[in-house]
Scaffold this motif. Sequence first.
Motif, PDB file in Angstrom:
ATOM      1  N   GLU A 216      -4.509  24.940  15.685  1.00 28.90           N
ATOM      2  CA  GLU A 216      -5.001  26.064  14.859  1.00 28.90           C
ATOM      3  C   GLU A 216      -4.453  25.952  13.433  1.00 28.90           C
ATOM      4  N   PHE A 217      -3.182  25.579  13.334  1.00 31.72           N
ATOM      5  CA  PHE A 217      -2.591  25.401  12.007  1.00 31.72           C
ATOM      6  C   PHE A 217      -3.331  24.310  11.236  1.00 31.72           C
ATOM      7  N   LEU A 218      -3.600  23.198  11.928  1.00 32.36           N
ATOM      8  CA  LEU A 218      -4.260  22.059  11.290  1.00 32.36           C
ATOM      9  C   LEU A 218      -5.629  22.473  10.732  1.00 32.36           C
ATOM     10  N   VAL A 219      -6.407  23.163  11.564  1.00 35.11           N
ATOM     11  CA  VAL A 219      -7.744  23.604  11.142  1.00 35.11           C
ATOM     12  C   VAL A 219      -7.618  24.531   9.930  1.00 35.11           C
ATOM     13  N   LYS A 220      -6.670  25.466  10.002  1.00 33.85           N
ATOM     14  CA  LYS A 220      -6.490  26.430   8.910  1.00 33.85           C
ATOM     15  C   LYS A 220      -6.042  25.703   7.625  1.00 33.85           C
ATOM     16  N   ALA A 221      -5.052  24.834   7.752  1.00 34.95           N
ATOM     17  CA  ALA A 221      -4.511  24.157   6.562  1.00 34.95           C
ATOM     18  C   ALA A 221      -5.573  23.250   5.926  1.00 34.95           C
ATOM     19  N   ARG A 222      -6.376  22.592   6.762  1.00 35.80           N
ATOM     20  CA  ARG A 222      -7.406  21.703   6.220  1.00 35.80           C
ATOM     21  C   ARG A 222      -8.561  22.482   5.568  1.00 35.80           C
ATOM     22  N   SER A 223      -8.638  23.791   5.861  1.00 37.26           N
ATOM     23  CA  SER A 223      -9.675  24.603   5.203  1.00 37.26           C
ATOM     24  C   SER A 223      -9.215  25.065   3.820  1.00 37.26           C
ATOM     25  N   MET A 224      -7.960  24.788   3.501  1.00 36.89           N
ATOM     26  CA  MET A 224      -7.399  25.217   2.212  1.00 36.89           C
ATOM     27  C   MET A 224      -7.339  23.993   1.283  1.00 36.89           C
ATOM     28  N   PRO A 225      -8.141  24.013   0.203  1.00 37.36           N
ATOM     29  CA  PRO A 225      -8.242  22.815  -0.656  1.00 37.36           C
ATOM     30  C   PRO A 225      -6.896  22.334  -1.190  1.00 37.36           C
ATOM     31  N   GLU A 226      -5.933  23.212  -1.377  1.00 38.15           N
ATOM     32  CA  GLU A 226      -4.657  22.786  -1.956  1.00 38.15           C
ATOM     33  C   GLU A 226      -3.879  21.837  -1.020  1.00 38.15           C
ATOM     34  N   TYR A 227      -4.299  21.789   0.244  1.00 41.85           N
ATOM     35  CA  TYR A 227      -3.600  20.889   1.176  1.00 41.85           C
ATOM     36  C   TYR A 227      -4.434  19.646   1.522  1.00 41.85           C
ATOM     37  N   ASP A 228      -5.492  19.426   0.758  1.00 42.73           N
ATOM     38  CA  ASP A 228      -6.362  18.265   1.009  1.00 42.73           C
ATOM     39  C   ASP A 228      -5.583  16.952   1.040  1.00 42.73           C
ATOM     40  N   ASN A 229      -4.651  16.818   0.110  1.00 42.62           N
ATOM     41  CA  ASN A 229      -3.955  15.537  -0.035  1.00 42.62           C
ATOM     42  C   ASN A 229      -2.626  15.474   0.712  1.00 42.62           C
ATOM     43  N   VAL A 230      -2.353  16.499   1.504  1.00 40.69           N
ATOM     44  CA  VAL A 230      -1.099  16.488   2.266  1.00 40.69           C
ATOM     45  C   VAL A 230      -1.321  15.696   3.561  1.00 40.69           C
ATOM     46  N   THR A 231      -0.442  14.760   3.841  1.00 38.47           N
ATOM     47  CA  THR A 231      -0.552  13.981   5.082  1.00 38.47           C
ATOM     48  C   THR A 231      -0.064  14.822   6.253  1.00 38.47           C
ATOM     49  N   MET A 232      -0.888  14.922   7.280  1.00 37.07           N
ATOM     50  CA  MET A 232      -0.527  15.743   8.453  1.00 37.07           C
ATOM     51  C   MET A 232      -0.544  14.874   9.704  1.00 37.07           C
ATOM     52  N   MET A 233       0.566  14.871  10.400  1.00 41.94           N
ATOM     53  CA  MET A 233       0.712  14.016  11.589  1.00 41.94           C
ATOM     54  C   MET A 233       1.122  14.873  12.782  1.00 41.94           C
ATOM     55  N   MET A 234       0.328  14.819  13.840  1.00 39.72           N
ATOM     56  CA  MET A 234       0.688  15.543  15.063  1.00 39.72           C
ATOM     57  C   MET A 234       1.835  14.804  15.758  1.00 39.72           C
TER      58      MET A 234
END
Lengths: 299, 124
Positions: free
Chosen positions: B63-81
């Motif tokens: 849920e966090f991933l989906v929410k964060a990826r919907s926020m343009p300011e986090y587009d370039n943040v690398t996210m690793m499960m």
Amino acid sequence: MALSANDFTFLANFVKNSTAIVLTPDKDYLVESRLNPVARRVGVASITDLVSKLRANPTINSEVGSMVAEAMTTNETYFFRDVKPFDVLKSELIPKIIERKGADRTLNIWSAACSSGQEAYSIAMVIKEHFPMLSSWRIRIVGTDISRAMVERTKEGIFSQIEINRGLPAPLLVKYFTKAGSEWKIKSDLTSMVEASVMNLAGNWPMLPRMDIVFLRNVLIYFDLQTKRAILEKVNKVLVPGGALLLGGSETTMNVSNDFDRITSGNTFYYRSKGGPQLPPSTPPVSRVPYVAPRGNAF
Amino acid sequence: MALAMVIDDSSATRMILARILGELGYTVEKAENGADALHKLSKMSRPELILIDWNMPVMNGYEFLVKARSMPEYDNVTMMMVTTETEIEQVLKALEAGANEYVMKPFTKDIIDEKLSLLGLGAR
């Protein structure tokens, strides 16, 4: 129980003669940690008893001899290890081969000392992902290892969760693997690209196809200078003229062989064969390398 | 130093991951779940990297991933499960939601380092 100096010397000589791996006395901890499990498997009480059994038939072809030799080799590997060699494979080596061998349409790559096959399958994934135009080529990725168990694992293409966690990009995991219980099986379109066989780099070499690229990474570090020279001399004969050799990050041909040029590519480098001996003109394109006697190791 | 965030409801896992990332050269912020992470992210500089557990109370990692990826300011943040979920469907689901990489627990420092190297984010 610690080994006696006499037993350690016997063991070190056996390992040197059968694998060319040099065991100095400060490696006694390594010998104990690797051979205690072998002693248990063989059913003897100690490494000293294991050495006694080995003395009765001190060849790598004996059951105990092969178990000892295999145990003393290092099988550390993971997918896309060190990343850069696979970048140079993708950005420079394969594109140049496509340019050069458009008519021949064969590509031979050797993963020497392939362990459980992660390097060979990483190469296969680079080809599948980035070079769809090679689908009509005859591609051979040849993995060899001194350990029969590792060769069998390479052929099976089954990896534990820890192994698939190491270096394998998740998009490639979902694309090329299926889960089987707690393990992961690589799909047949990759296993069909990889062949594997037993080979002792420091022993007599079997017939190999002429290679366009040789991955020989983190292997030479275990050998003495004489063995390194003998191996690189034979690698140069296996490579096509101008073929590429990739060594480990801490390895070099400097002061070992003059048969290679060091080529810088981006922020990494590889070695290019200066030519090597040419095969007779009648030799077909995918040819075999004549047997070359090993230097310095009589076994 | 590069900034990273670790989101995991286990304090032990948070501590271990923070230590590993610290050794790789990151300054690490920690959060206990997705909601806690969103709250903390709104008050801090944008991190370069976020490690995300899947199963957590309040807001889980997916849920966090989906929410964060919907926020343009986090587009370039690398996210690793970094999770105990090991089914291929879950890996695919996370990738489709915008995860850059996926690590199955248990992990080691080498595993984290190797995955980050793949993403061009090895030792800082």
